[in-house]
Write an enzyme that holds these catalytic residues in place. Structure first.
Site, mmCIF file in Angstrom:
data_model
loop_
_atom_site.group_PDB
_atom_site.id
_atom_site.type_symbol
_atom_site.label_atom_id
_atom_site.label_comp_id
_atom_site.label_asym_id
_atom_site.label_seq_id
_atom_site.Cartn_x
_atom_site.Cartn_y
_atom_site.Cartn_z
ATOM 1 N N SER A 172 45.831 145.416 103.124
ATOM 2 C CA SER A 172 44.826 145.846 104.088
ATOM 3 C C SER A 172 43.497 146.080 103.359
ATOM 4 O O SER A 172 43.279 145.536 102.275
ATOM 5 C CB SER A 172 45.289 147.116 104.822
ATOM 6 O OG SER A 172 44.438 147.402 105.918
ATOM 7 N N ASN A 173 42.629 146.887 103.944
ATOM 8 C CA ASN A 173 41.331 147.192 103.352
ATOM 9 C C ASN A 173 40.947 148.622 103.719
ATOM 10 O O ASN A 173 41.695 149.336 104.385
ATOM 11 C CB ASN A 173 40.280 146.191 103.839
ATOM 12 C CG ASN A 173 40.236 146.092 105.350
ATOM 13 O OD1 ASN A 173 39.915 147.051 106.043
ATOM 14 N ND2 ASN A 173 40.595 144.919 105.878
ATOM 15 N N ARG A 174 39.746 149.044 103.293
ATOM 16 C CA ARG A 174 39.343 150.445 103.465
ATOM 17 C C ARG A 174 38.679 150.737 104.807
ATOM 18 O O ARG A 174 38.204 151.851 105.039
ATOM 19 C CB ARG A 174 38.375 150.858 102.348
ATOM 20 C CG ARG A 174 39.004 150.895 100.972
ATOM 21 C CD ARG A 174 38.067 151.559 99.960
ATOM 22 N NE ARG A 174 36.814 150.841 99.800
ATOM 23 C CZ ARG A 174 35.631 151.277 100.221
ATOM 24 N NH1 ARG A 174 35.539 152.428 100.856
ATOM 25 N NH2 ARG A 174 34.536 150.550 100.021
ATOM 26 N N SER A 175 38.641 149.789 105.702
ATOM 27 C CA SER A 175 37.971 150.024 106.982
ATOM 28 C C SER A 175 38.656 151.147 107.771
ATOM 29 O O SER A 175 39.877 151.136 107.948
ATOM 30 C CB SER A 175 37.974 148.743 107.822
ATOM 31 O OG SER A 175 37.463 149.004 109.112
ATOM 32 N N ALA A 190 37.629 144.810 110.475
ATOM 33 C CA ALA A 190 37.726 144.176 109.153
ATOM 34 C C ALA A 190 39.065 143.440 109.116
ATOM 35 O O ALA A 190 40.117 144.029 108.870
ATOM 36 C CB ALA A 190 37.653 145.225 108.053
#
Length: 404
Positions: A213-216, A280
């Site tokens: 995943s990502n930091r969004s 994101a």
């Protein structure tokens, strides 16, 4: 709305004066700065010292009383004020305001104001219903003054009727709604438009417990949803996060993966007037999903993952456009504008909102952002660092011009 605003309370003589003490506290808790002016009659009900203590400012009562260093105190206070609240408002002060009288500090300052004025009346029911009071209220409203109706209920005289000072939370909601409607006038063309918004960082699972995943955080997409709904749009939010409270009045569809988000977007795209892809979206996903938790390798200290590109949601809509206005996001860590220009050309969007996610003070997982709006054959529009709700409003104002 209240944060850092300069709020001046003009307190006049009525039994409900004591209720304003708590109203000031509620406004201060929302981050407002407060100053107070009182009539001599108001001080018969609650002393000046009480309001000086809670406002942490000197309280002006007399027209020639010098409590500040300003040479013209009533003009200085009027210029300082962002929002004026007359509470409780007596029939006497409303009569003065309606007829332009200025014979004490409160009425003189009110006459010098250019800020929005909110009048919160409280009086006996027969006084409220009198033709003189109703005539003055009509004049005030024509002059642009906001006059709130009092509540019905038990009055100080011992019988019930219309004239009670409203609950403090109701007063705040009334003011918030009036200010919001005025501030959102640039978004009027979005009223009743169907707006589809995506938010949050998608997840691509490696096994039942691990994912890419990502930091969004989803805060940008949720800000768009809240502002659009306030502007009167019909909003559907496709969210890859459950960590944020759903905005009031917004339909939320929860998803996790790119595939789930793409399905939800396709299912709702044909009904939308506007699509804002603020999510994101993961660029890669595992080639193979493991049904059981991947164990540590016993023969090697390395785990090699084979990844493949995820479906491109925005690009997949390129041939499905009818009259929808499509907005994409370019979250970049380098060469921001060139990468955003490439997305604008390649993905068939009407607008790309570019933001730098390499910085820790804007972008992912924080409350503020700074963006550049790119549109075909239009100059770029830069929006400096602001709260994400402010960013959302400014971007929506640009979109609203297309529907005006």
């Amino acid at each position: 709305m209240w944060k850092d605003k300069h709020i001046t309370f003009f307190i006049t003589g009525g039994i409900a004066t004591y209720k304003v003490v708590e109203l000031i506290r509620l406004v201060q808790k929302q981050g407002a700065q407060v100053r107070v002016a009182m009539t001599n009659t108001a001080m018969k009900f609650v002393g000046k010292a009480t309001f000086q203590t809670i406002s942490q400012h000197p309280v002006q009562t007399g027209l020639f009383e010098q409590v500040t260093s300003a040479p013209v105190a009533h003009v200085e206070l009027a210029d300082w004020t962002d929002i004026a609240i007359v509470a409780p408002a007596t029939a006497n002060i409303m009569s003065k305001m309606a007829n332009g009288l200025a014979d004490d500090f409160v009425s003189t300052t009110l006459l010098a104001l250019t800020a929005p004025i909110f009048v919160i009346p409280a009086m006996n029911v027969h006084m409220w219903q009198s033709s003189a009071v109703q005539r003055n209220i009509k004049i005030l409203k024509v002059d642009g003054v906001n006059v709130m109706d009092p509540d019905e209920g038990l009055l100080a005289e011992g019988y019930s009727g219309k004239g009670r000072f409203p609950e403090n939370t109701t007063v705040m909601q009334y003011i918030e709604k009036k200010i919001t409607v005025k501030n959102y006038s640039n978004l009027a063309s979005l009223k009743n438009k169907k707006i589809l918004i995506t938010a949050g960082g998608t997840r691509e699972y490696l096994d039942p417990v691990r994912y890419i995943s990502n930091r969004s955080s989803g805060k940008m997409g949720y800000a768009f949803a809240e502002v659009a709904q306030t502007a009167g749009a019909e909003v559907t939010l496709i969210s890859a996060t459950k960590q944020l409270a759903a905005p009031n009045g917004v339909k939320v569809i929860y998803v996790e993966t790119v595939t789930e988000m793409m399905t939800a977007v396709h299912n709702n795209f044909d009904k939308a007037d506007i699509l804002i892809m603020a999510a994101a979206v993961s660029d890669y996903q595992p080639v193979q999903f493991e049904n059981h938790k991947i164990k540590k390798a016993t023969q090697s200290d390395k785990l090699i993952l084979e990844l493949q590109e995820t479906p491109d949601i925005l690009k997949s809509l390129k041939n499905l456009h009818t009259n929808q206005f499509v907005v994409g996001f370019a979250a970049e860590t380098e060469d921001l504008l060139n990468n955003a220009k490439g997305k604008l050309r390649a993905k068939g969007a009407d607008m790309i909102v570019a933001n730098d996610v390499s910085r820790h003070d804007i972008g992912f997982d924080v409350d503020e952002n700074a963006v550049t709006i790119l549109q075909p054959n239009e100059p770029n529009i830069q929006i400096s660092k602001e709260n994400k709700k402010v960013i959302a409003k400014k971007v929506l104002e640009v979109i609203a011009k297309r529907f005006a």
